[in-house]
Every structure is written in C-alpha cells, then in structure tokens.
Design an enzyme around this catalytic site. Structure first.
Site, PDB file in Angstrom:
ATOM      1  N   PHE A 122       0.870  -1.178   0.000  1.00  0.00           N
ATOM      2  CA  PHE A 122       0.000   0.000   0.000  1.00  0.00           C
ATOM      3  C   PHE A 122       0.911   1.235   0.000  1.00  0.00           C
ATOM      4  CE2 PHE A 122      -2.713   3.039   2.408  1.00  0.00           C
ATOM      5  CZ  PHE A 122      -3.931   2.899   1.755  1.00  0.00           C
ATOM      6  N   GLU A 126       4.483   9.676   2.013  1.00  0.00           N
ATOM      7  CA  GLU A 126       5.612  10.328   1.329  1.00  0.00           C
ATOM      8  C   GLU A 126       6.403  11.112   2.367  1.00  0.00           C
ATOM      9  OE1 GLU A 126       4.126  12.732  -1.897  1.00  0.00           O
ATOM     10  OE2 GLU A 126       3.253  10.975  -2.907  1.00  0.00           O
ATOM     11  N   PRO A 127       7.640  11.504   2.024  1.00  0.00           N
ATOM     12  CA  PRO A 127       8.457  12.236   2.999  1.00  0.00           C
ATOM     13  C   PRO A 127       7.737  13.459   3.586  1.00  0.00           C
ATOM     14  CG  PRO A 127       9.798  11.582   1.135  1.00  0.00           C
ATOM     15  CD  PRO A 127       8.399  11.183   0.804  1.00  0.00           C
ATOM     16  N   GLY A 130       2.567  12.535   5.701  1.00  0.00           N
ATOM     17  CA  GLY A 130       2.347  11.400   6.599  1.00  0.00           C
ATOM     18  C   GLY A 130       0.894  11.414   7.023  1.00  0.00           C
ATOM     19  N   SER A 131       0.627  12.002   8.205  1.00  0.00           N
ATOM     20  CA  SER A 131      -0.766  12.106   8.658  1.00  0.00           C
ATOM     21  C   SER A 131      -1.599  12.928   7.670  1.00  0.00           C
ATOM     22  CB  SER A 131      -0.817  12.781  10.033  1.00  0.00           C
ATOM     23  OG  SER A 131      -0.018  12.090  10.956  1.00  0.00           O
ATOM     24  N   ARG A 265       8.938 -17.474  39.312  1.00  0.00           N
ATOM     25  CA  ARG A 265      10.023 -16.688  39.930  1.00  0.00           C
ATOM     26  C   ARG A 265       9.739 -16.460  41.421  1.00  0.00           C
ATOM     27  NH1 ARG A 265      15.298 -14.901  39.649  1.00  0.00           N
ATOM     28  NH2 ARG A 265      15.485 -12.729  40.334  1.00  0.00           N
ATOM     29  N   GLN A 334       8.276  -5.207  32.964  1.00  0.00           N
ATOM     30  CA  GLN A 334       8.449  -4.812  34.366  1.00  0.00           C
ATOM     31  C   GLN A 334       8.303  -6.015  35.304  1.00  0.00           C
ATOM     32  OE1 GLN A 334       9.394  -1.797  35.106  1.00  0.00           O
ATOM     33  NE2 GLN A 334       9.439  -2.028  37.319  1.00  0.00           N
ATOM     34  N   GLY A 337      11.288  -8.044  35.403  1.00  0.00           N
ATOM     35  CA  GLY A 337      12.490  -7.387  35.929  1.00  0.00           C
ATOM     36  C   GLY A 337      13.619  -7.368  34.903  1.00  0.00           C
ATOM     37  N   GLU A 361      -0.997   3.618  10.188  1.00  0.00           N
ATOM     38  CA  GLU A 361      -2.397   3.610   9.712  1.00  0.00           C
ATOM     39  C   GLU A 361      -3.268   4.639  10.435  1.00  0.00           C
ATOM     40  OE1 GLU A 361      -4.105  -0.073   8.436  1.00  0.00           O
ATOM     41  OE2 GLU A 361      -2.130  -1.013   8.362  1.00  0.00           O
TER      42      GLU A 361
END
Ligand SMILES: Cc1cc2nc3c(=O)[nH]c(=O)nc-3n(C[C@H](O)[C@H](O)[C@H](O)COP(=O)(O)OP(=O)(O)OC[C@H]3O[C@@H](n4cnc5c(N)ncnc54)[C@H](O)[C@@H]3O)c2cc1C
Length: 379
Positions: A122, A126-127, A130-131, A265, A334, A337, A361
């Site tokens: 798709f 382009e540079p 975007g949005s 653990r 997290q 750890g 997207e």
C-alpha cells in the site's frame, strides 16, 4: 453485536495457534536477527492458506469476514509481530482493489493475493505527507495511452518483495485529485532505494521507493480520477481494525510470558504471582486485553455489516488496542524485571514491536481527533 466466535473461527484460531507455536515460535529469534523479509513464513502461510483469511470468499478467501481476519492476525501476532505483518499487509494492499477494482482487476490480482503467490503493498506515505495525506506530491499525467507517474514514497511495508504496489498520486484535472494506480514493481522507473533500520518489527521491511517516469496502461487506474482519497480512507478504516487485532495478539503474548514467569520466579520466599502488587498489574493487563478484543471484534462486526458507525468503531478499536498493547508489553517487561529487559525472554521484542502500532495507519493522535469530533457531533 457479535462478540463470540463461530465454531469455524474457533477452529481457525486453534489451527493458527498450533502452527505459530510449532513452526514459528522456535524461529522468532532467527527472524529478528536476520532482519529481512522471512521467506519461510510466507511459504508456510501459503501452505496453510492463511493469506486466504485476508481476502473475500469469491476471490479465493476463506469467508471474507473481517472478524476471521482479526482472529488470524491476533493469533499470529501473539507469537511474532513480523509474521503478523506478512499476513495483514496483504489485506491492506488488496483492500483498494477489493473496494474499487473492476472485474478484470479483481480477477487478475485477488486470487493470487489470496493464495500468497503474489504480494501487494500500500503506497501512500511520502516524505512530506504522513498524517496529512492530502499533502502528497506524487503526480500522474496522461501519456501514450496510459499514465506516467513520478514521485517518491516512504515507509511502505514490504515494497521490496511486493509484485504490485497500489500507488496514490495526484492528477491535475479539474484541480489536484488523488487517484489510485496499480503499479507492478517490475516496471521501468520503479526502484526501491532504501530499506529502513527500525526499533522493532525488524524482519518486516519498511521501504522507500522512487517512481521515475513509470508508465502504466489505462487499465491500471483504480476507480476513477479523484477516487483515490475515498479509496485510501476506506482501506485505512479496515486496516485499523486489523492493526487493533495485531496489537491484541502482541499484548496477549507478552502477558502470557510474564504470567508464566511470575508463577515460577520466587523472591522473598514466594512466587511473584502471589504478591498483591504484581497481581494488580496482572488483573489490569487481563482486563484491558479483554476490553480491547471486545472493541476490536465489535469494530469488525460493524465493518462486516456495513454499519455507518464503522469509522468511529475502527478508530476507537485501533486507539484502545494499541495503547493497551504498549502498556501491557511494558508492564510485562516490568514483571520480569532484569530478565524482561533481556533479548532471550522475548517480551522486550514485543514491547518494541507494539510501539509502531500507535503510529501506523493513522496515528493515535489523529484517531483521537476524529473520535472527539464524532462524539461532539453526536450531542
Ligand atoms: C513500520 C512502519 C510501516 C509503515 N507502513 C506503511 C505502508 O505500508 N504504507 C504507507 O503508505 N505508509 C506506511 N507507514 C507510514 C505511516 O502510516 C506513517 O508513519 C503515519 O501515518 C504517520 O505519518 P508520519 O510518520 O509522517 O508522522 P507525522 O504525520 O509527521 O506525525 C508526527 C507526529 O505528529 C502527530 N500529529 C500529526 N498531525 C497531528 C495533528 N493534526 N494533531 C495532533 N498530532 C498530530 C502524529 O500523531 C505524530 O505523533 C509505515 C510506517 C511505519 C513506521
């Protein structure tokens, strides 16, 4: 609204889960380290007909339902984000042809996408666009009984392995009008000139390509001149629901890994899973994932039933599921750890992979803008 799966969808989910556990999971590190398109994943998905879940039934698809596609995308992403891109990019790339292609175009391309024999991308971003997709500057002009296209696209998934790219370019006729073209990647003047190095999804090539005087015949125009904007918006509305399903898969994969770890653990004489603070994180993860799935399947149902509310659901599902995936994958690291931070345990990969779904997207900021607009308009 349909929140449950049919027996057939359950069977597909089980088949895909077994396939991912048996064939892909042992090779996920290999995919990550190679950092190139995983050909064996494509071949495996061809053999097990997973691409068929991305296409309508009349063109070789399974049942054409977006919910089935979501089930497949989630189960694949639960184990491997890159593999989920292999299968879902086929849906995003073929969407413009499904929605706007004529009989010849559909018959020519869609069965080969459903079988995975051919790959499609798709080509929108382009540079400098975007949005703000209306800002694209690729151009098509009439020439020699067809169209000559010039421009540059960036961040296009799998353009270096695709047989066809749907390219959005402007045509100057009665103003500048975005129009969609089918561009075979072996056409003269089409060149992929960069494959990005990324934070995550390392085996899913993200490509820049140039179009230098690329000529395509008249029959390669999709719909009519000026239809491009509607075509791309329609494809992204569908694609966002699929992205939500991928995010759900990543979140589930990370949560399951962290639960197994928390159960085994032992610190301060007891498993992490017995500690109330850890249990609170687990409860929040499990609840958020279930809510994300409900919203995603509701959005898929809205899409499958051609509901006028689909756009709102699509944005909300994408927003909620991808925010959930980012939080859950981070929390999973997290819980584990220092081990969670290590490559060997896999969840840091899921956390890096999850990030991109907040961006692609239609970024989550853009989703919030449109959801807020719809909410205000409903008063
Ligand atoms: C891995 C990957 C794969 C991709 N695959 C494809 C593909 O196959 N095909 C394709 O065409 N594109 C693809 N893209 C491009 C992707 O869709 C764009 O990156 C995305 O639309 C955002 O555009 P941008 O990166 O130019 O960011 P920008 O539009 O420059 O936005 C930058 C930041 O500003 C925010 N922002 C922008 N406008 C507003 C606003 N009005 N209000 C508030 N915040 C705003 C955004 O949310 C974002 O956080 C891919 C990108 C990546 C990273």
């Amino acid at each position: 609204m349909e929140f449950t799966l049919s027996n057939e969808q359950r069977a597909i989910a089980t088949m895909v889960r077994d396939l991912m556990e048996g064939e892909i999971k042992p090779r996920v590190d290999e995919i990550e380290e190679a950092g190139v398109f995983p050909v064996f994943v494509r071949e495996l998905f061809q053999r097990y007909e997973l691409f068929a879940a991305m296409l309508p039934a009349e063109f070789g698809g399974i049942d054409g339902s977006l919910q089935t596609q979501c089930v497949v995308a989630e189960e694949v992403a639960r184990v491997c984000g890159v593999s989920s891109m292999v299968v879902t990019n086929q849906s995003l790339g073929s969407s413009p042809i499904v929605s706007a292609g004529n009989k010849e175009q559909k018959e020519k391309w869609l069965p080969s996408f459903a079988s995975g024999e051919k790959l499609v991308s798709f080509g929108l971003t382009e540079p400098n666009a975007g949005s703000d997709v209306r800002g694209l500057s690729s151009r098509a002009v009439r020439a020699d009984g067809g169209w000559r296209i010039n421009g540059r696209k960036c961040f296009v998934t799998h353009a270096n392995v695709a047989d066809l790219v749907v390219v959005f370019a402007k045509v100057k006729e009665n103003g500048d009008r975005i129009t969609a073209f089918l561009v075979e990647t072996d056409r003269e003047g089409f060149e992929v000139d960069k494959v990005e190095h990324k934070m995550g999804l390392k085996g899913s090539p993200t490509c820049s390509f140039v179009l230098e005087d690329v000529w395509v015949p008249e029959e390669n125009i999709l719909g009519k001149i000026g239809d491009g904007f509607q075509i791309l918006i329609g494809s992204l509305n569908k694609g966002r629901i699929s992205v939500a399903a991928q995010a759900n898969g990543l979140a589930r994969g990370a949560m399951e890994a962290s639960l197994r770890y928390a159960r085994d653990r032992v610190q301060f004489g007891q498993p992490l899973a017995k500690m109330p603070v850890v249990q609170q994180i687990i409860a929040d993860m499990a609840t958020a994932i279930e809510a994300s799935r409900c919203l995603t399947w509701a959005a898929a149902h809205e899409y499958d039933s051609h509901s006028s509310d689909m756009v709102r659901y699509s944005g909300m599902a994408k927003l909620f599921a991808t925010e959930t995936a980012m939080k859950v994958t981070t929390d999973a690291v997290q819980i584990m750890g220092g081990y969670g931070y290590m490559v060997d345990y896999g969840v840091e990969r899921m956390m890096r992979d999850a990030k991109v779904f907040q961006i692609i997207e239609g970024s989550n900021q853009i989703q919030r803008l449109s959801i807020a607009r719809e909410a205000l308009a409903s008063l």
